[in-house]
Design an enzyme around this catalytic site. Structure first.
Site, PDB file in Angstrom:
ATOM      1  N   ARG A  80       7.802 -33.394  12.945  1.00  0.00           N
ATOM      2  CA  ARG A  80       7.146 -34.270  12.829  1.00  0.00           C
ATOM      3  C   ARG A  80       6.804 -35.275  13.969  1.00  0.00           C
ATOM      4  O   ARG A  80       5.570 -36.334  13.992  1.00  0.00           O
ATOM      5  CB  ARG A  80       8.531 -35.472  12.156  1.00  0.00           C
ATOM      6  CG  ARG A  80       8.028 -36.793  11.584  1.00  0.00           C
ATOM      7  CD  ARG A  80       9.276 -37.533  10.870  1.00  0.00           C
ATOM      8  NE  ARG A  80      10.213 -37.719  11.616  1.00  0.00           N
ATOM      9  CZ  ARG A  80      11.414 -38.291  11.188  1.00  0.00           C
ATOM     10  NH1 ARG A  80      11.471 -38.431   9.745  1.00  0.00           N
ATOM     11  NH2 ARG A  80      12.332 -38.480  12.135  1.00  0.00           N
ATOM     12  N   LYS A 183       5.869 -41.857  13.078  1.00  0.00           N
ATOM     13  CA  LYS A 183       6.997 -42.645  13.745  1.00  0.00           C
ATOM     14  C   LYS A 183       6.525 -43.158  15.000  1.00  0.00           C
ATOM     15  O   LYS A 183       6.723 -42.550  16.139  1.00  0.00           O
ATOM     16  CB  LYS A 183       8.458 -41.821  13.820  1.00  0.00           C
ATOM     17  CG  LYS A 183       9.510 -42.222  14.018  1.00  0.00           C
ATOM     18  CD  LYS A 183      10.874 -41.304  13.666  1.00  0.00           C
ATOM     19  CE  LYS A 183      12.053 -42.160  13.959  1.00  0.00           C
ATOM     20  NZ  LYS A 183      12.409 -42.913  12.692  1.00  0.00           N
ATOM     21  N   GLU A 219       9.527 -48.813   1.709  1.00  0.00           N
ATOM     22  CA  GLU A 219      10.846 -48.567   2.617  1.00  0.00           C
ATOM     23  C   GLU A 219      11.403 -49.690   3.165  1.00  0.00           C
ATOM     24  O   GLU A 219      10.967 -50.783   2.990  1.00  0.00           O
ATOM     25  CB  GLU A 219      10.622 -47.267   3.367  1.00  0.00           C
ATOM     26  CG  GLU A 219       9.733 -47.550   4.600  1.00  0.00           C
ATOM     27  CD  GLU A 219       9.731 -46.527   5.545  1.00  0.00           C
ATOM     28  OE1 GLU A 219      10.798 -45.722   5.571  1.00  0.00           O
ATOM     29  OE2 GLU A 219       8.667 -46.335   6.039  1.00  0.00           O
TER      30      GLU A 219
HETATM   31  C1  LIG Z   1      12.933 -42.782  11.346  1.00  0.00           C
HETATM   32  C2  LIG Z   1      12.564 -43.488  10.269  1.00  0.00           C
HETATM   33  C3  LIG Z   1      13.249 -42.993   8.881  1.00  0.00           C
HETATM   34  C4  LIG Z   1      14.157 -42.212   8.702  1.00  0.00           C
HETATM   35  O1  LIG Z   1      13.995 -41.112   9.054  1.00  0.00           O
HETATM   36  P1  LIG Z   1      15.276 -39.944   9.120  1.00  0.00           P
HETATM   37  O2  LIG Z   1      14.216 -38.631   9.434  1.00  0.00           O
HETATM   38  O3  LIG Z   1      15.949 -39.586   7.909  1.00  0.00           O
HETATM   39  O4  LIG Z   1      15.892 -40.260  10.407  1.00  0.00           O
HETATM   40  C5  LIG Z   1      12.729 -44.058   7.850  1.00  0.00           C
HETATM   41  N1  LIG Z   1      11.656 -44.765   7.808  1.00  0.00           N
HETATM   42  C6  LIG Z   1      11.040 -45.072   9.192  1.00  0.00           C
HETATM   43  C7  LIG Z   1      10.034 -46.042   9.160  1.00  0.00           C
HETATM   44  C8  LIG Z   1      11.397 -44.421  10.314  1.00  0.00           C
HETATM   45  O5  LIG Z   1      10.882 -44.558  11.578  1.00  0.00           O
END
Ligand SMILES: *Cc1c(COP(=O)(O)O)cnc(C)c1O
Length: 337
Positions: A80, A183, A219
């Site tokens: 990722r 991210k 989300e």
């Molecule tokens: C990091 C993150 C998550 C959660 O992802 P995980 O891989 O489960 O830790 C969800 N939404 C956003 C916007 C994120 O940055």
């Protein structure tokens, strides 16, 4: 081992002994370096400072009952981070460099991995930043990859207790074809105003609707959204959300438990049909939701003061795998030796 009040740790920064770094310069990645300083120096024209050329990851290491330290789905995080890097035209970090840096950072700070019975864990923060100077909007030619760690308790101070979420129509986190699926720090900068307002108004986080139609659930800031309806685990499909590794794992666990899994657009109106809803991510694992309030529309959806049965089962299974007390059927954990 370090002595700390492990049971009362919050989710925040604290200093550990070492961080691990790797520099990209002259077209190639250098060797891993170990540093004890918390400071980094860089050119004042670095692209991470001006144009947000930075991405990060979040993962955890857990100390088992057997004393062993386990890291959860590290390769998924490596993959990722490479996708996030490419998404904003940064030099992607090779998987082996990523994984070796994480292993090294955990090993060097082993004394900070909380004991099994504390419920706490070691949070691992890999960070990739453009350090080369540009004043025109262009990708940097130099990068720094750094991994630092810290012991943490629950993300929401309530822990595995239901909290309230707010829907606001006057803020967007990410556009349909923007950077929501990566991210990157920019998404978080874009979420601060709504997040602060939510905290001031007594909510634990914001539940974002899709930015275009304001009809579908996206989300919850730093965590994905899921709902339980009968025997179904339902989670949004959207081009503006981050693919959460926790959510992916919960979908697999739900399937293993004989549940049906649906990944599809979810209308806000469906909130009234769900038995349980929750937020999921590395930091919060599962954070059950008690109430969603659509502030401007003056609507409320209630799910009760106690975590639901299915959310609890999913939470316990995921934690069991992470702490090594339940079978790791899908090879998600790596023991750090
Ligand atoms: C990091 C993150 C998550 C959660 O992802 P995980 O891989 O489960 O830790 C969800 N939404 C956003 C916007 C994120 O940055």
């Amino acid at each position: 081992m370090e002595t700390k009040d492990w049971k009362n740790l919050g989710f925040g920064y604290s200093k550990t002994d070492y961080n691990v770094r790797c520099y990209f310069k002259d077209g190639k990645w250098g060797k891993l370096e170990t540093h004890s300083s918390e400071a980094i120096t860089m050119h004042m024209g670095a692209t991470c400072l001006h144009y947000g050329q930075e991405c990060f990851e979040g993962m955890k290491a857990f100390r088992g009952k057997d004393g062993k330290i386990r890291v959860f789905r590290m390769k998924d995080n490596a993959k990722r981070m490479a996708e996030s890097a490419e998404g904003i035209r940064m030099q992607p970090i090779p998987e082996d460099v990523f994984c070796n840096a994480v292993r090294e950072a955990v090993k060097l700070n082993e004394r900070f991995v909380p004991p099994f019975d504390s419920g706490a864990s070691l949070y691992i923060r890999p960070l990739l930043i453009g350090t080369g100077p540009q004043v025109g909007v262009k990708p940097a030619d130099e990068y720094l990859f750094i991994v630092f760690v810290m012991p943490v308790g629950p993300y929401f101070k309530e822990g595995f207790k239901p909290t309230d979420l707010a829907i606001y129509r006057e803020y967007d986190r990410a556009a349909p074809h923007g950077t929501g699926k990566f991210k990157v720090g920019g998404n978080y900068a874009a979420s601060m105003a709504a997040g602060e307002r939510a905290h001031e108004e007594g909510f634990s986080a914001v539940l974002y609707l899709d930015a275009k139609e304001k009809k579908y659930i996206d989300e919850c800031g730093p965590a994905n959204f899921f709902a339980i309806q009968g025997n179904k685990y339902i989670t949004p499909r959207s081009t503006s959300i981050l693919e959460s590794i926790t959510n992916k794992s919960l979908r697999q666990i739900a399937t293993d438990l004989g549940m049906e899994v649906e990944v599809r657009p979810i209308l806000e109106d469906e909130l009234s049909n769900f038995d349980e809803v929750g937020a999921c991510g590395t930091a919060a694992v599962i954070s059950p939701i008690k109430r969603v309030v659509d502030v401007e529309e003056n609507k409320e959806y209630n799910y009760g003061d106690e975590p639901g049965k299915v959310s609890t089962k999913l939470y316990e299974t995921l934690r069991g795998i992470q702490y090594g007390t339940m079978e790791d059927k899908h090879n998600w954990v790596e023991v750090i030796e």
